[in-house]
Write an enzyme that holds these catalytic residues in place. Structure first.
Site, PDB file in Angstrom:
ATOM      1  N   ASP A  11       0.866  -1.188   0.000  1.00  0.00           N
ATOM      2  CA  ASP A  11       0.000   0.000   0.000  1.00  0.00           C
ATOM      3  C   ASP A  11       0.898   1.232   0.000  1.00  0.00           C
ATOM      4  OD1 ASP A  11      -2.371   1.578   0.384  1.00  0.00           O
ATOM      5  OD2 ASP A  11      -1.835   1.794   2.487  1.00  0.00           O
ATOM      6  N   SER A  12       0.288   2.379  -0.209  1.00  0.00           N
ATOM      7  CA  SER A  12       1.036   3.631  -0.125  1.00  0.00           C
ATOM      8  C   SER A  12       1.510   3.907   1.297  1.00  0.00           C
ATOM      9  CB  SER A  12       0.138   4.772  -0.581  1.00  0.00           C
ATOM     10  OG  SER A  12      -1.047   4.774   0.185  1.00  0.00           O
ATOM     11  N   TYR A  43      -0.674   8.244  -2.296  1.00  0.00           N
ATOM     12  CA  TYR A  43      -0.731   7.921  -3.726  1.00  0.00           C
ATOM     13  C   TYR A  43      -1.955   8.581  -4.379  1.00  0.00           C
ATOM     14  CZ  TYR A  43       2.809   4.093  -3.723  1.00  0.00           C
ATOM     15  OH  TYR A  43       3.956   3.340  -3.663  1.00  0.00           O
ATOM     16  N   GLY A  44      -2.949   8.875  -3.557  1.00  0.00           N
ATOM     17  CA  GLY A  44      -4.231   9.363  -4.090  1.00  0.00           C
ATOM     18  C   GLY A  44      -4.114  10.635  -4.901  1.00  0.00           C
ATOM     19  N   CYS A  74      -3.790  -1.067  -2.081  1.00  0.00           N
ATOM     20  CA  CYS A  74      -4.126   0.337  -2.289  1.00  0.00           C
ATOM     21  C   CYS A  74      -5.040   0.480  -3.514  1.00  0.00           C
ATOM     22  CB  CYS A  74      -2.817   1.090  -2.522  1.00  0.00           C
ATOM     23  SG  CYS A  74      -3.003   2.826  -2.849  1.00  0.00           S
ATOM     24  N   ASN A  75      -6.177   1.125  -3.339  1.00  0.00           N
ATOM     25  CA  ASN A  75      -7.083   1.319  -4.484  1.00  0.00           C
ATOM     26  C   ASN A  75      -6.460   2.201  -5.546  1.00  0.00           C
ATOM     27  OD1 ASN A  75     -10.281   0.636  -4.461  1.00  0.00           O
ATOM     28  ND2 ASN A  75      -9.364   0.436  -2.434  1.00  0.00           N
ATOM     29  N   GLU A 155      -6.593   9.401   9.356  1.00  0.00           N
ATOM     30  CA  GLU A 155      -5.211   9.310   9.859  1.00  0.00           C
ATOM     31  C   GLU A 155      -4.982  10.197  11.064  1.00  0.00           C
ATOM     32  OE1 GLU A 155      -2.399   9.708   6.643  1.00  0.00           O
ATOM     33  OE2 GLU A 155      -2.919   7.727   5.901  1.00  0.00           O
ATOM     34  N   CYS A 187     -11.283   2.591  -0.958  1.00  0.00           N
ATOM     35  CA  CYS A 187     -10.057   3.142  -0.375  1.00  0.00           C
ATOM     36  C   CYS A 187      -9.708   2.341   0.870  1.00  0.00           C
ATOM     37  CB  CYS A 187     -10.275   4.609  -0.010  1.00  0.00           C
ATOM     38  SG  CYS A 187      -8.849   5.362   0.790  1.00  0.00           S
ATOM     39  N   THR A 188      -8.407   2.135   1.060  1.00  0.00           N
ATOM     40  CA  THR A 188      -7.935   1.356   2.205  1.00  0.00           C
ATOM     41  C   THR A 188      -8.480   1.841   3.552  1.00  0.00           C
ATOM     42  OG1 THR A 188      -6.018   2.831   2.095  1.00  0.00           O
ATOM     43  CG2 THR A 188      -5.723   0.587   1.280  1.00  0.00           C
ATOM     44  N   HIS A 189      -8.663   3.161   3.654  1.00  0.00           N
ATOM     45  CA  HIS A 189      -8.990   3.728   4.966  1.00  0.00           C
ATOM     46  C   HIS A 189     -10.474   3.607   5.359  1.00  0.00           C
ATOM     47  CE1 HIS A 189      -5.089   5.373   4.234  1.00  0.00           C
ATOM     48  NE2 HIS A 189      -5.106   6.194   5.266  1.00  0.00           N
TER      49      HIS A 189
END
Ligand code: DGL
Length: 274
Positions: A11-12, A43-44, A74-75, A155, A187-189
């Site tokens: 992932d980023s 990365y987004g 990571c998307n 985050e 998205c990962t988050h």
């Protein structure tokens, strides 16, 4: 490939630990090698070319660690670099992203529906979901919305409170998402705010299924390993968590995404490129 080889996940940054967590939950015997490219996040907001260069280099590192699977958690990287990474890796490992398993899930469950996607600017503007859904040739209406405030919000530890509720409500109230039957968390988050998103729809009396790409890819990975007799047989799984730039704050935040705090080790994979 051997069943005893580890699963590489990248992932980023550390948000991809939501995917590692989903994998660990249903595949506890697998060893995981996780890499978070904290030196380059987010990365987004990056260009496709930059994400492709990073992703190929990371895939090489995971191959050196003898991973049987490389999972792009990571998307943003999935939308920018899946094809390239798959081509680069060839037969040396199986490559998964978080988009294709979600598309398979949609094919089987959502014909005739209106689907929404939320994700980073990169994921939304790449148009990858739109293209793959249109390729299904089903009667599906697809809409998407970039929701860039959600990553820094989570985050910073801002979730399950009034501020996060307001930001989530503002995004989900966007007319583009009106009358959707399902929402893809691209998205990962976003698994961290899954419940808050659910609450939004519940309190607005809307029945909307939430499609969590961390869960869909974990299920697809399990089926792949079982079908190909590549599931780990041992019960001595060892997980390693690497980052390209270590800070204590990253380490502390792992708890948010993985459920427990994990030790991060820095590996200098960019040195030779600079
Ligand atoms: N991991 C990214 C994604 O899933 C979110 C964080 C970033 O922008 O790097 O798209």
């Amino acid at each position: 490939m051997k069943s005893s080889q580890p699963i590489g996940i990248f992932d980023s940054g550390i948000g991809g630990l939501t995917v590692a967590r989903a994998v660990k939950k249903i595949l506890p015997n697998e060893s995981i090698i996780y890499f978070g490219d904290t030196a380059h996040l987010p990365y987004g907001d990056k260009s496709t070319a930059a994400i492709q260069a990073y992703s190929v280099r990371i895939a090489e590192m995971l191959l050196q660690h003898k991973c049987k699977v490389i999972l792009i958690a990571c998307n943003s990287a999935s939308s920018a670099a899946y094809d390239l990474v798959t081509e680069y890796v060839g037969k040396r490992a199986k490559v998964f992203d978080v988009i294709n398993p979600t598309i398979d899930f949609i094919r089987e469950n959502h014909n005739g529906d209106k689907l929404g996607l939320i994700g980073t600017k990169q994921t939304v503007s790449s148009g990858v979901y739109a293209r793959k859904i249109s390729d299904l040739n089903q009667d599906i209406e697809f809409v998407s919305l970039a929701t860039p405030l959600l990553v820094p919000m989570i985050e910073e530890g801002i979730y399950e409170d009034e501020i996060s509720r307001n930001i989530i409500n503002k995004y989900l109230n966007d007319p583009v998402l009106s009358n959707i039957n399902a929402l893809i968390l691209g998205c990962t988050h976003y698994p961290i705010i899954h419940q808050e998103i659910k609450n939004y729809f519940y309190s607005s009396n809307k029945e909307v299924e939430i499609i969590d790409s961390a869960d869909t890819v974990a299920r697809a990975l399990k089926s792949y390993l079982e079908y190909n007799q590549l599931s780990s047989k041992g019960s001595d799984a060892v997980d390693k968590f690497f980052v390209s730039d270590f800070t204590e704050s990253f380490e502390q935040t792992t708890k948010t995404f993985f459920g427990t705090e994990v030790h991060l080790e820095q590996i200098p994979i960019w040195d030779e490129l600079t």
